[in-house]
Design a protein around this motif. Sequence first.
Motif, mmCIF file in Angstrom:
data_model
loop_
_atom_site.group_PDB
_atom_site.id
_atom_site.type_symbol
_atom_site.label_atom_id
_atom_site.label_comp_id
_atom_site.label_asym_id
_atom_site.label_seq_id
_atom_site.Cartn_x
_atom_site.Cartn_y
_atom_site.Cartn_z
ATOM 1 N N ALA A 163 40.743 44.169 38.405
ATOM 2 C CA ALA A 163 41.249 42.944 39.030
ATOM 3 C C ALA A 163 40.142 41.966 39.362
ATOM 4 N N GLN A 164 38.934 42.478 39.654
ATOM 5 C CA GLN A 164 37.816 41.620 40.060
ATOM 6 C C GLN A 164 36.572 41.980 39.242
ATOM 7 N N PHE A 169 40.308 48.115 41.199
ATOM 8 C CA PHE A 169 39.614 46.951 41.774
ATOM 9 C C PHE A 169 38.722 46.307 40.730
ATOM 10 N N ALA A 196 44.599 41.219 43.415
ATOM 11 C CA ALA A 196 43.687 41.549 44.525
ATOM 12 C C ALA A 196 43.922 40.622 45.704
ATOM 13 N N HIS A 198 46.018 48.813 48.793
ATOM 14 C CA HIS A 198 45.914 50.185 48.292
ATOM 15 C C HIS A 198 46.306 51.184 49.376
ATOM 16 N N TRP A 202 42.497 43.858 48.599
ATOM 17 C CA TRP A 202 42.820 44.958 47.687
ATOM 18 C C TRP A 202 42.899 46.289 48.424
ATOM 19 N N ALA A 222 38.310 39.436 48.886
ATOM 20 C CA ALA A 222 39.070 40.046 47.792
ATOM 21 C C ALA A 222 39.123 41.563 47.947
#
Length: 303
Positions: free
Chosen positions: A123-124, A120, A34, A292, A288, A284
């Motif tokens: 990743a987060q 997302f 991210a 994307h 991301w 973040a």
Amino acid sequence: MPARPIRLPSLDALLAFEAVARAGSFEAAAAELALSASAVAKRVAGLEERLDQPLFLRQPPRGLSLTPAGHEYLPQVRQALALLQAMPLHQRSGPQRERLRVSSTPTFARQLLVPALPGFGAAQPHIELELTLSVPLLAEGDAGADVEIRHGAVPDGIAPEQVLLRDRLTPLAAPALLAGHGPLREPADLLALPLLRTPLQPWAPWLRAAGLADTPEPDEGPRFVDLGLTLAAALAGQGVALARLSLARHELAEGRLVQPFALAVPAERHYGLVTHRPSPAAEAFAAWLHGHCRALENSSGAA
């Protein structure tokens, strides 16, 4: 003799190195972490500078490959990261979640954002994202949003660095609609079909590029104040939509919409991301989402 100074790299640099070595590119590692690809590349470059050793061979267009030093270093880094991950204090249950409120235009949210949100979230996982919708033409946003996805002109509506997608526009129609008319051999033949209209995207740019500058804007049929509704009408066979390639990529891939002519023109209005309340979560999400959207542009030819 004095002891040699220990040259410890940062944990972020080690994580970036391991991710790039595993994923094979800065872009793929950036999506996983991210971050932006440039941020990952800077972390790896900083690590190489600290070690005074190149860890990757950069060989366009073949991409990245580990140097002998990188091959030797990688298992050592993975072992160190595994030890850190195994420490009980690093495995505390119930980490504090950071809430992020995102306001988006409806079509961008449905067509581009929501399908990608699992990436997302993976990743987060500590960020709790709340998504609300705005109405672009009426300028009705979410006053409580931390970040906002806007649709507007550059630079009036959004700053150039905030632009997410630089789309291209082209006519799209349902196969059933085209099957009921004669073959479309040139752009002028399109005028025999109903042209769907929306104040968010006039036909003038495409008509001008097609040599039909004298053709007026369509003035019959429903007026859709939403790009998604225009696509829905096209899918229902009600007319031809002047659509963004990025928004209709799934419908094109599935054959539910077709592109009668190869001519596509740059959109004059773009999607952009505006941060109202800066925070690590907002940073973040922005990194991301920009990554994307770059991937979407590359895959759909939107840019």
